[in-house]
Design an enzyme around this catalytic site. Structure first.
Site, short mmCIF file in Angstrom:
data_model
loop_
_atom_site.label_atom_id
_atom_site.label_comp_id
_atom_site.label_asym_id
_atom_site.label_seq_id
_atom_site.Cartn_x
_atom_site.Cartn_y
_atom_site.Cartn_z
N TYR A 242 3.16 2.74 -14.21
CA TYR A 242 2.27 1.27 -14.31
C TYR A 242 1.15 1.73 -14.59
O TYR A 242 0.48 2.62 -14.09
CB TYR A 242 2.55 0.60 -13.03
CG TYR A 242 1.71 -0.67 -13.00
CD1 TYR A 242 2.26 -1.85 -13.97
CD2 TYR A 242 0.71 -1.09 -12.40
CE1 TYR A 242 1.64 -2.96 -13.95
CE2 TYR A 242 0.04 -2.34 -12.44
CZ TYR A 242 0.38 -3.13 -13.26
OH TYR A 242 -0.05 -4.45 -13.46
N ASP B 144 -3.86 8.43 -15.20
CA ASP B 144 -4.40 7.35 -14.52
C ASP B 144 -4.24 7.56 -12.92
O ASP B 144 -3.27 7.28 -12.36
CB ASP B 144 -2.98 6.30 -15.07
CG ASP B 144 -3.40 4.77 -14.56
OD1 ASP B 144 -4.36 4.65 -13.70
OD2 ASP B 144 -2.95 3.95 -14.93
N LYS C 275 -9.19 0.56 -7.91
CA LYS C 275 -9.12 0.63 -6.63
C LYS C 275 -9.97 1.24 -5.69
O LYS C 275 -11.25 0.57 -5.75
CB LYS C 275 -7.60 0.96 -6.45
CG LYS C 275 -6.92 0.35 -7.07
CD LYS C 275 -5.13 0.22 -6.75
CE LYS C 275 -4.48 -0.64 -7.45
NZ LYS C 275 -3.44 -0.22 -8.34
#
Ligand SMILES: *Cc1c(COP(=O)(O)O)cnc(C)c1O
Length: 445
Positions: A142, A234, A263
């Site tokens: 993702y 990522d 995040k």
């Protein structure tokens, strides 16, 4: 548990927001509970119910809901002084220097406003830098809500995974199974000269948590080197979570060309970032010719929160605490599964954990990975534990979501609402929270 107020709120929300939410994963069935406030490792909902929170904002909240005092002070200070300007501030430089000091691949960094924006920019950068169009992604990986990566299928037949993405866009994306060196090698043999980048989460963290098998990231590194493609890690979720301040790339000892962050790096505020070698990152405008810009990028409140967050972790035993509790939780759940559900696989590393409801138990559990699946070849579960996104999708996802999640919720344990998303231990969680959580697993599994 009474949920009357949450139900009323969701009823109102359904009239004014699609699905009643602002991010699709929040729409738990039949309706989500609405949060009123956080308290350390817990949240309290609109009906006054208290839960031990392992969602932790889906990853950003390293400290739970009570940020350390220096973080809170910095947020207040920068919010009241600005809050933002559209001109550079010192705190952006401080934060960039901190990240460059600690993360092996990062010499330079561009801050943006979400993980999605980071991966969008990283893909554009890789295409601009290499002059090539194709990117390789992992099935079940993702990278946010973006056109180049919302693609499923395989390298022969890539397809948009959502409506709204043109077929022609998907043709530039080559999905391969994670942990399969032969599959990605084949794709490079066929398309190597057209591949701008490989995008990979060091640990598949939005698909059950799948750790890499030995040598997989090294294979990706070699293929990218041999073909002049960029390796993009990522680390939006693993950054400053797995491997501490050096991130997952430090833990695994593989240095990507470009790293995306999000995040935790914003200390609980909206954030993303793209870091890497200066020679590559300087292709972003205004130093180079790959356009990249943003009104809120490098927002002083976010930069202050992120910098103080990481600085606190550098000076206190934060990772030691959360990784110890993470291991304790994974070991405890492994023991419970051994008794009650030997087919299930406990996964995760550092402060991340999940139980994948895999369908087959090995003949013996003697000598299995106890602190969560580490893909050890001599683990008796090795042939049964998830290696790819498809393996996780083949688990008992309905049982997880419709029965297990609700049972945990009713026992006051807030887990991510489906089988796929990671759960997180924070610095605010206590031994007592862990004990309580294990009791709840014992009931619910
Ligand atoms: C969360 C996440 C993103 C997207 O970040 P947003 O801030 O939600 O846009 C991208 N990549 C990974 C690995 C993520 O976990």
């Amino acid at each position: 548990m009474n949920h009357d107020r949450s139900r009323e709120l969701y009823d109102r929300a359904l009239s004014v927001m699609p699905g009643g939410v602002n991010s699709s994963v929040r729409a738990t069935r039949p309706y989500p509970f609405f949060i009123e406030r956080g308290d350390g490792g817990h949240v309290v909902d609109a009906d006054g119910n208290r839960y031990v929170d392992y969602v932790m904002g889906y990853g950003p909240l390293l400290y739970g809901h009570d940020a350390p005092e220096p973080v809170q002070a910095a947020v207040q200070k920068y919010a009241s002084a600005g809050p933002m300007y559209g001109a550079p501030t010192e705190i952006e430089v401080e934060h960039a220097e901190f990240v460059a000091r600690h993360v092996p691949s990062v010499e330079m960094i561009r801050f943006v406003n979400s993980g999605t924006e980071a991966t969008v920019s990283a893909v554009r950068l890789a295409r601009g830098y290499t002059g090539r169009d194709k990117i390789v992604i992992m099935q079940g990986g993702y990278h946010g809500a973006q056109e180049s990566t919302l693609v499923e299928g395989d390298a022969q037949h890539p397809q948009p995974s959502t409506s709204g993405v043109p077929e022609e866009f998907a043709q530039h994306t080559l999905p391969v199974p994670f942990n399969d060196p032969d599959a990605v090698t084949e794709v490079f043999e066929e398309h190597g000269d057209d591949i701008a980048a490989v995008l990979v989460e060091p640990v598949l963290a939005n698909m059950g948590i799948v750790s890499p098998v030995d040598g997989y990231h090294e294979t990706l590194r070699d293929l990218c080197d041999d073909h002049g493609s960029l390796l993009v890690f990522d680390e939006v979720i693993t950054g400053f979570r797995v491997g501490g301040l050096q991130c997952a790339q430090g833990k695994f000892g593989v240095t990507p060309d470009v790293t995306t962050f999000g995040k935790i790096i914003g200390g609980g505020f909206p954030v993303g970032a793209i870091g890497g070698k200066s020679e590559i990152i300087e292709h972003f405008t205004p130093a180079g010719d790959v356009f990249q810009s943003g009104t809120f990028s490098g927002h002083p409140v976010t930069m202050a929160a992120g910098y103080e967050y990481l600085n606190y972790a550098a000076e206190n035993g934060v990772y030691e605490h959360i990784n110890r509790l993470g291991a304790k939780l994974r070991e405890g759940i492994s023991d419970i599964c051994a008794d009650q559900a030997p087919e299930y696989t406990v996964v995760g590393t550092d402060s991340m954990f999940k139980t994948v409801f895999t369908r087959d138990a090995p003949d013996t559990l003697e000598g299995q990975c106890e602190g969560g699946c580490q893909q050890r070849v001599d683990c008796p579960r090795y042939d049964h534990c998830p290696k790819t996104g498809a393996d996780v999708a083949n688990a008992e996802t309905e049982r997880w979501e419709r029965i297990f999640w609700h049972e945990m919720k009713e026992q006051g344990i807030f887990l991510t609402a489906n089988q796929f998303e990671s759960q997180f231990v924070s610095y605010a969680h206590t031994e007592e929270d862990i004990e309580r959580t294990l009791e709840a697993y014992k009931e619910a599994l």
